[in-house]
Design an enzyme around this catalytic site. Structure first.
Site, mmCIF file in Angstrom:
data_model
loop_
_atom_site.group_PDB
_atom_site.id
_atom_site.type_symbol
_atom_site.label_atom_id
_atom_site.label_comp_id
_atom_site.label_asym_id
_atom_site.label_seq_id
_atom_site.Cartn_x
_atom_site.Cartn_y
_atom_site.Cartn_z
ATOM 1 N N GLU A 243 -11.277 -9.998 -5.468
ATOM 2 C CA GLU A 243 -9.886 -10.045 -5.009
ATOM 3 C C GLU A 243 -9.516 -11.450 -4.531
ATOM 4 O O GLU A 243 -8.349 -11.766 -4.364
ATOM 5 C CB GLU A 243 -9.676 -9.093 -3.823
ATOM 6 N N ASP B 202 -4.673 -7.882 -4.979
ATOM 7 C CA ASP B 202 -4.958 -8.963 -4.041
ATOM 8 C C ASP B 202 -5.269 -10.271 -4.761
ATOM 9 O O ASP B 202 -4.889 -11.339 -4.298
ATOM 10 C CB ASP B 202 -6.124 -8.575 -3.125
ATOM 11 N N CYS C 200 -9.421 -2.452 -11.234
ATOM 12 C CA CYS C 200 -8.855 -1.302 -10.514
ATOM 13 C C CYS C 200 -7.528 -1.638 -9.846
ATOM 14 O O CYS C 200 -6.958 -0.826 -9.135
ATOM 15 C CB CYS C 200 -9.842 -0.767 -9.487
ATOM 16 N N HIS D 178 0.823 -1.213 0.000
ATOM 17 C CA HIS D 178 0.000 0.000 0.000
ATOM 18 C C HIS D 178 0.858 1.264 0.000
ATOM 19 O O HIS D 178 0.517 2.263 -0.640
ATOM 20 C CB HIS D 178 -0.929 -0.040 1.212
HETATM 21 C C1 PEP Z 1 -6.484 -4.564 -5.318
HETATM 22 O O1 PEP Z 1 -6.406 -5.429 -4.441
HETATM 23 O O2 PEP Z 1 -6.172 -4.757 -6.502
HETATM 24 C C2 PEP Z 1 -6.962 -3.214 -4.967
HETATM 25 C C3 PEP Z 1 -7.209 -2.323 -5.899
HETATM 26 O O3 PEP Z 1 -7.112 -2.937 -3.649
HETATM 27 P P1 PEP Z 1 -5.921 -2.536 -2.641
HETATM 28 O O4 PEP Z 1 -4.668 -2.386 -3.468
HETATM 29 O O5 PEP Z 1 -6.356 -1.279 -2.009
HETATM 30 O O6 PEP Z 1 -5.886 -3.692 -1.736
HETATM 31 MG MG MG Z 2 -7.252 -5.108 -2.503
#
Ligand code: PEP
Ligand code: MG
Length: 576
Positions: A439, A463, A510, A197
């Protein structure tokens, strides 16, 4: 496989890590070590009294949640008693009253007030010879330190000069935000991966970054001159003149390149044969909103809401959240905004799940929200209120769904809150779309069933990759196994597309993969026409997508889907 240290003849040495955020920076190193909470003994300004009282209340709330969470684990009777005693201390009305009166009447800072009150209790207890009382002292100290830490965590002043390159063993998302306030020029961490993150935030903030360098903190001295090459994952320590010239030239070229890319922004988002696509923004902070226009994003495809947490280490109350969402909607014209419910857990929030051995497989996302109903309801109420004022613009996205019950429970909660709002005479958006993050492989495998229950899918490949390949997304030791274009991941995405088309629901991607131009071509070829990414990535993705026809992209996707290894996929994509 990355090498630890390379020894070129010219510079002192070069460290190889994982490229986490593009861009090149030259600057002085600043070695960051997480500071221990310090108590500020100076009197506070009377205009800050309310803020400090609130900080105290917030800190108590966070710690009580932490302790209650601990109690849910299978612990022995004695530990349970200790925790109960600590909860009692946190909620002790005398302690509360004394701390608040020190803040209000004597203008002590929240941390100093906590210290004063707890220390006077500790002094009383220290006079006792009773062993149990002595043990209570340790618990009281623990509560004191944790309260001070939470109450002061985000106000620690650092002496970072603008333009510095921050080097750390590891950093939290909150620290990335904190560093960006100091206008640092780059970030280097010994641990972490491309989709941890903190890396995502570095990209979003446009801070060049290299992660997983393993030993930078050990090998680099403070104030060394550094070149950070976030494109290649290199850190050059004490570069010579020749290298400095070379990299200054690269920085110039990069700026020219960025200028060129900007021209694409005003052009229509459509493929060579005229099929439209949407490129939306992944954002987390209002500070990122100007980037939407700057890079031509079509609304917000993923509003991460963990920042509400990051800044204060607790969930903002409903009115603060309503203000946050309203500001996002106000500043995005008439474009859609997809708000994701709190995705705490994994690497996004530490204190509440620090006791978990396996946080990524643990109490995160919707799992936590369904346990903490008040938080869920508070957030939903804020979102639904804002949605009612902006009909047709807000979508709700639920993170970390792994079983159907979670979907149904969240939907029930939404329906019940909509009803309550209506009873209160607050306008609601009856057509509000509710979607889920895909995910976890269990959802992709049964995509058809999930598609019947929701309005849209948003595929979170960050994920999905880690759970499909069993690779921790933040672990540099196995970063070469974290293969976002692995055919197994691609196949799961494709299964979701097929299910979404069958049930006539929308599907977007995303995860970070959406921001890799060549992978984006493949995703479009699978039938995904909405991609959400960090806004800075949009011009490059758009440039490439416009060069291909739908048929060409379908052929590429077909080839990718028949591959066995990520290497094969990479070789197909490298030909684009
Ligand atoms: C993902 O898991 O691809 C996602 C967009 O969520 P995050 O990166 O915030 O876990
Ligand atoms: Mg995620």
């Amino acid at each position: 496989m990355t090498t630890d240290v390379e020894q070129p003849a010219s510079s002192d040495f070069v460290l190889q890590g994982v490229p986490a955020s593009n861009g090149i920076a030259i600057g002085k190193g600043y070695i960051y070590r997480r500071p221990k909470p310090v108590v500020n003994e100076e009197k506070i300004d009377s205009s800050n009294i309310t803020k400090h009282v609130e900080l105290f209340d917030d800190a108590r709330r966070v710690i009580e949640m932490e302790l209650q969470r601990l109690k849910r684990k299978e612990i022995d009777e004695i530990s349970l008693q200790v925790i109960d005693a600590q909860v009692e201390m946190v909620n002790d009305p005398d302690l509360e009253q004394q701390v608040k009166s020190l803040i209000e009447d004597r203008r002590h800072s929240v941390d100093y007030a906590i210290k004063q009150v707890f220390d006077s209790y500790l002094e009383m207890l220290s006079k006792s010879q009773n062993k149990i009382t002595q043990e209570r002292m340790i618990d009281l100290e623990d509560v004191r330190d944790r309260l001070i830490q939470v109450a002061t965590n985000y106000s620690i002043e650092l002496d970072i000069e603008p333009g510095s390159i921050v080097i750390a063993e590891d950093i939290s998302p909150r620290e990335v935000i904190q560093f960006s306030d100091y206008n640092i020029s780059a970030l280097v961490t010994d641990h972490g991966g491309q989709t941890s993150h903190a890396s995502i935030l570095a990209r979003s903030m446009g801070i060049p970054s290299v992660v997983g360098t393993k030993r930078t903190c050990q090998l680099v001295e403070a104030s060394s001159q550094l070149i950070v090459d976030g494109n290649e994952g290199l850190v050059i320590v004490d570069p010579d003149e020749c290298q400095l010239e070379e990299y200054k030239e690269k920085i110039k070229n990069q700026q020219v390149e960025e200028q060129k890319l900007r021209r694409i922004i005003s052009e229509p988002s459509e493929t060579k044969d005229g099929v439209p696509f949407n490129l939306c923004a992944n954002i987390e902070f209002v500070e990122e909103l100007p980037n939407l226009q700057k890079y031509g994003a079509h609304g917000v495809g993923l509003l991460r809401t963990e920042s509400l947490f990051i800044h204060k280490e607790h969930f903002e109350d409903q009115s603060m959240q309503t203000a946050f969402y309203s500001e996002i909607l106000e500043k995005t014209g008439s474009d859609p905004v997809t708000i994701r419910l709190f995705d705490a857990g994994g690497d996004k929030f530490f204190s509440m799940n620090s006791d978990e051995n396996n946080p990524f497989l643990g109490w995160r996302g919707v799992r936590m929200l369904l346990d903490e109903r008040d938080l869920l309801r508070e957030q939903l109420k804020a979102i639904l209120t804002v949605a009612g004022r902006n009909p047709g613009r807000v979508k709700i996205l639920v993170p970390m769904i792994s079983i159907m019950d979670e979907v149904l429970e969240v939907k029930d909660e939404i329906a019940s809150i909509q009803e309550e709002l209506e009873e209160e005479g607050i306008p609601v958006d009856h057509e509000i779309q509710v979607g889920i993050m895909v995910e976890v492989p269990s959802v992709a495998i049964k995509a058809e069933a999930f598609a019947k229950e929701v309005d849209f899918f948003s595929v979170g490949t960050n994920d999905l990759t880690q759970y499909t390949l069993a690779v921790d997304r933040g672990n540099e030791l196995i970063s070469e196994l974290y293969q976002e274009v692995h055919p197994s991941v691609m196949e799961l995405i494709h299964d979701c597309v097929v299910a979404a088309k069958q049930e006539d629901i929308d599907i977007a991607v995303c995860g970070e993969i959406a921001s890799y131009p060549k992978a984006a071509v493949c995703l479009m070829g699978m039938g995904i026409t909405e991609l959400s990414m960090s806004p800075v990535a949009i011009p490059k993705v758009k440039t490439l997508l416009k060069k291909y026809s739908t048929k060409q992209m379908e052929e590429i996707a077909e080839e990718v889907l028949s591959s066995i290894t990520a290497a094969e996929v990479n070789s197909i994509l490298s030909n684009l």
